[in-house]
Design a protein around this motif. Structure first.
Motif, PDB file in Angstrom:
ATOM      1  N   PHE A  90       0.834  -1.201   0.000  1.00  0.00           N
ATOM      2  CA  PHE A  90       0.000   0.000   0.000  1.00  0.00           C
ATOM      3  C   PHE A  90       0.864   1.244   0.000  1.00  0.00           C
ATOM      4  CE2 PHE A  90      -4.235  -1.562   0.423  1.00  0.00           C
ATOM      5  CZ  PHE A  90      -4.130  -2.760   1.100  1.00  0.00           C
ATOM      6  N   PHE A 105      -4.912   6.316   1.654  1.00  0.00           N
ATOM      7  CA  PHE A 105      -4.284   5.116   1.110  1.00  0.00           C
ATOM      8  C   PHE A 105      -4.735   4.832  -0.310  1.00  0.00           C
ATOM      9  CE2 PHE A 105      -1.936   2.886   4.417  1.00  0.00           C
ATOM     10  CZ  PHE A 105      -2.269   3.637   5.529  1.00  0.00           C
ATOM     11  N   GLY A 106      -3.823   4.233  -1.081  1.00  0.00           N
ATOM     12  CA  GLY A 106      -4.190   3.676  -2.357  1.00  0.00           C
ATOM     13  C   GLY A 106      -4.895   2.338  -2.172  1.00  0.00           C
ATOM     14  N   SER A 107      -5.303   1.753  -3.286  1.00  0.00           N
ATOM     15  CA  SER A 107      -6.070   0.497  -3.239  1.00  0.00           C
ATOM     16  C   SER A 107      -5.202  -0.733  -3.096  1.00  0.00           C
ATOM     17  CB  SER A 107      -6.931   0.369  -4.489  1.00  0.00           C
ATOM     18  OG  SER A 107      -7.862   1.426  -4.539  1.00  0.00           O
TER      19      SER A 107
ATOM     20  N   ASN B  31      -1.045  11.527  19.091  1.00  0.00           N
ATOM     21  CA  ASN B  31      -2.448  11.280  18.778  1.00  0.00           C
ATOM     22  C   ASN B  31      -2.646   9.816  18.422  1.00  0.00           C
ATOM     23  OD1 ASN B  31      -2.582  10.888  15.669  1.00  0.00           O
ATOM     24  ND2 ASN B  31      -1.401  12.793  15.890  1.00  0.00           N
ATOM     25  N   GLN B  33      -5.192   7.258  15.920  1.00  0.00           N
ATOM     26  CA  GLN B  33      -6.115   7.286  14.783  1.00  0.00           C
ATOM     27  C   GLN B  33      -6.741   5.910  14.589  1.00  0.00           C
ATOM     28  OE1 GLN B  33      -4.077   8.960  11.335  1.00  0.00           O
ATOM     29  NE2 GLN B  33      -2.831  10.266  12.649  1.00  0.00           N
ATOM     30  N   TYR B  35      -8.699   3.495  11.620  1.00  0.00           N
ATOM     31  CA  TYR B  35      -8.905   3.296  10.199  1.00  0.00           C
ATOM     32  C   TYR B  35      -9.787   2.076   9.989  1.00  0.00           C
ATOM     33  CZ  TYR B  35      -5.074   6.558   9.184  1.00  0.00           C
ATOM     34  OH  TYR B  35      -4.269   7.670   9.086  1.00  0.00           O
ATOM     35  N   GLN B  37     -10.719  -0.932   6.987  1.00  0.00           N
ATOM     36  CA  GLN B  37     -10.289  -1.560   5.744  1.00  0.00           C
ATOM     37  C   GLN B  37     -11.315  -2.597   5.324  1.00  0.00           C
ATOM     38  OE1 GLN B  37      -6.699  -3.996   5.764  1.00  0.00           O
ATOM     39  NE2 GLN B  37      -6.235  -3.376   3.668  1.00  0.00           N
ATOM     40  N   ARG B  41      -9.373  -3.834  -0.083  1.00  0.00           N
ATOM     41  CA  ARG B  41      -9.263  -2.406  -0.353  1.00  0.00           C
ATOM     42  C   ARG B  41      -8.203  -1.763   0.529  1.00  0.00           C
ATOM     43  NH1 ARG B  41     -13.863  -0.397  -2.746  1.00  0.00           N
ATOM     44  NH2 ARG B  41     -12.528   1.390  -3.206  1.00  0.00           N
ATOM     45  N   GLY B  42      -7.925  -0.499   0.252  1.00  0.00           N
ATOM     46  CA  GLY B  42      -7.021   0.263   1.095  1.00  0.00           C
ATOM     47  C   GLY B  42      -7.692   0.716   2.376  1.00  0.00           C
ATOM     48  N   LEU B  43      -6.904   1.272   3.270  1.00  0.00           N
ATOM     49  CA  LEU B  43      -7.434   1.731   4.543  1.00  0.00           C
ATOM     50  C   LEU B  43      -8.056   3.112   4.386  1.00  0.00           C
ATOM     51  CD1 LEU B  43      -5.048  -0.338   5.276  1.00  0.00           C
ATOM     52  CD2 LEU B  43      -5.236   0.671   7.556  1.00  0.00           C
ATOM     53  N   HIS B  45      -9.256   6.479   6.609  1.00  0.00           N
ATOM     54  CA  HIS B  45      -9.147   7.171   7.891  1.00  0.00           C
ATOM     55  C   HIS B  45     -10.535   7.474   8.437  1.00  0.00           C
ATOM     56  CE1 HIS B  45      -8.549  10.834  10.423  1.00  0.00           C
ATOM     57  NE2 HIS B  45      -7.539  10.108  10.845  1.00  0.00           N
ATOM     58  N   LEU B  48      -9.415  10.861  14.287  1.00  0.00           N
ATOM     59  CA  LEU B  48      -8.154  11.119  14.980  1.00  0.00           C
ATOM     60  C   LEU B  48      -8.486  11.761  16.317  1.00  0.00           C
ATOM     61  CD1 LEU B  48      -4.975  12.790  13.512  1.00  0.00           C
ATOM     62  CD2 LEU B  48      -5.994  13.680  15.609  1.00  0.00           C
ATOM     63  N   PHE B  88      -8.391  -0.771  12.343  1.00  0.00           N
ATOM     64  CA  PHE B  88      -7.032  -0.655  12.840  1.00  0.00           C
ATOM     65  C   PHE B  88      -6.865   0.630  13.642  1.00  0.00           C
ATOM     66  CE2 PHE B  88      -4.904  -3.998  10.438  1.00  0.00           C
ATOM     67  CZ  PHE B  88      -5.793  -4.208   9.389  1.00  0.00           C
ATOM     68  N   VAL B  92       0.627   7.743  16.977  1.00  0.00           N
ATOM     69  CA  VAL B  92       1.707   8.637  16.579  1.00  0.00           C
ATOM     70  C   VAL B  92       2.484   8.992  17.841  1.00  0.00           C
ATOM     71  CG1 VAL B  92       2.311  10.849  15.550  1.00  0.00           C
ATOM     72  CG2 VAL B  92       0.354   9.542  14.678  1.00  0.00           C
ATOM     73  N   LEU B  99       3.343   6.768  11.982  1.00  0.00           N
ATOM     74  CA  LEU B  99       2.275   5.933  12.524  1.00  0.00           C
ATOM     75  C   LEU B  99       2.773   4.540  12.842  1.00  0.00           C
ATOM     76  CD1 LEU B  99       0.422   8.232  11.559  1.00  0.00           C
ATOM     77  CD2 LEU B  99      -1.164   6.486  10.766  1.00  0.00           C
ATOM     78  N   TRP B 101       1.201   0.797  13.745  1.00  0.00           N
ATOM     79  CA  TRP B 101      -0.074   0.125  13.534  1.00  0.00           C
ATOM     80  C   TRP B 101      -0.247  -1.108  14.401  1.00  0.00           C
ATOM     81  CZ3 TRP B 101      -3.493   2.256  10.047  1.00  0.00           C
ATOM     82  CH2 TRP B 101      -2.970   3.263   9.230  1.00  0.00           C
TER      83      TRP B 101
END
Lengths: 114, 111
Positions: A90, A105-107, B31, B33, B35, B37, B41-43, B45, B48, B88, B92, B99, B101
């Motif tokens: 990613f 984020f991208g895919s 902070n 955050q 997310y 998913q 696919r991507g994550l 946001h 925060l 997720f 920070v 970040l 995770w």
């Protein structure tokens, strides 16, 4: 995902070959990141960039290199692909790291090394 | 290295119920955050929360932060099938802005 695209979306490659993944953004964000995601590991940072030609290593940078010759493009190269680099990759962008609106984020690119 | 640890690893509830996920971390943070998913696919946001905040809301999401216990929770009220995803937390640290995770909580909403 709006403003950020990754290519290719899927790739199968052979062990020992070089592979380049591309991340392109239209948001003019300063910071760009490459992560890999594997089951049980969450997201792990490979490399990141804080400006054109300014890059730094993340926690899993061995075997990877990056380049950023333009604000909008961040390339990730696997110099000699290994099976352990089979993963989903990613790209992410942010204005101020860890602040404000978070990362976009991208895919993802699903890479299989055989 | 992972700083955030989500709990539970997986959660399955009925549509309409509330879903609560927790995140614990180890070091002082600037902070935290959350997310989401969706599969393949991507994550994305979600929210925060800064270290000087205790609670934050966004639509059906409510996030709390307890810096004394180094923990956060994400509450999704009135869950829907579309909430099925992995969630997720990312912290920070005060020392830098990268970040860190957790491994995520997989949430399944049963119709």
């Amino acid at each position: 995902d709006a403003g950020i695209t990754q290519s290719p979306r899927h790739k199968v490659t052979e062990t020992g070959t070089p592979v380049t993944l591309r991340c392109h953004q239209t948001e003019n964000h300063r910071y760009m990141y490459w992560y890999r995601q594997d089951p049980g590991h969450g997201l792990r940072l490979i490399h990141y960039s804080y400006g054109v030609k300014d890059t730094d290593k993340g926690e899993v940078s061995d075997g990877y290199s990056v380049s950023r010759s333009k604000t909008e493009d961040f390339l990730l190269t696997l110099e000699s692909a290994t099976s352990s680099q089979t993963s989903v990759y990613f790209c992410a962008i942010s204005e101020l790291p860890g602040q404000g609106t978070g990362y976009t984020f991208g895919s993802g690119t699903r890479l299989t090394v055989v | 290295s992972q700083q955030g640890e989500e709990d539970p690893q997986a959660l399955s509830i009925q549509e309409g119920e509330n879903a609560t996920m927790n995140c614990s971390y180890k070091t002082s943070i600037n902070n935290l955050q959350w997310y989401r998913q969706n599969s393949g696919r991507g994550l994305v946001h979600l929210i925060l929360i800064r270290s000087n905040e205790r609670e934050k809301h966004s639509g059906r999401l409510r996030v709390t932060l307890d810096t004394s216990k180094k923990s956060s929770s994400l509450l999704i009220t009135a869950s829907r099938a579309a909430d099925t995803a992995s969630y997720f937390c990312a912290t920070v640290p005060d020392s830098n802005y990268q970040l860190i995770w957790g491994a995520g909580t997989k949430l399944i909403i049963k119709p």
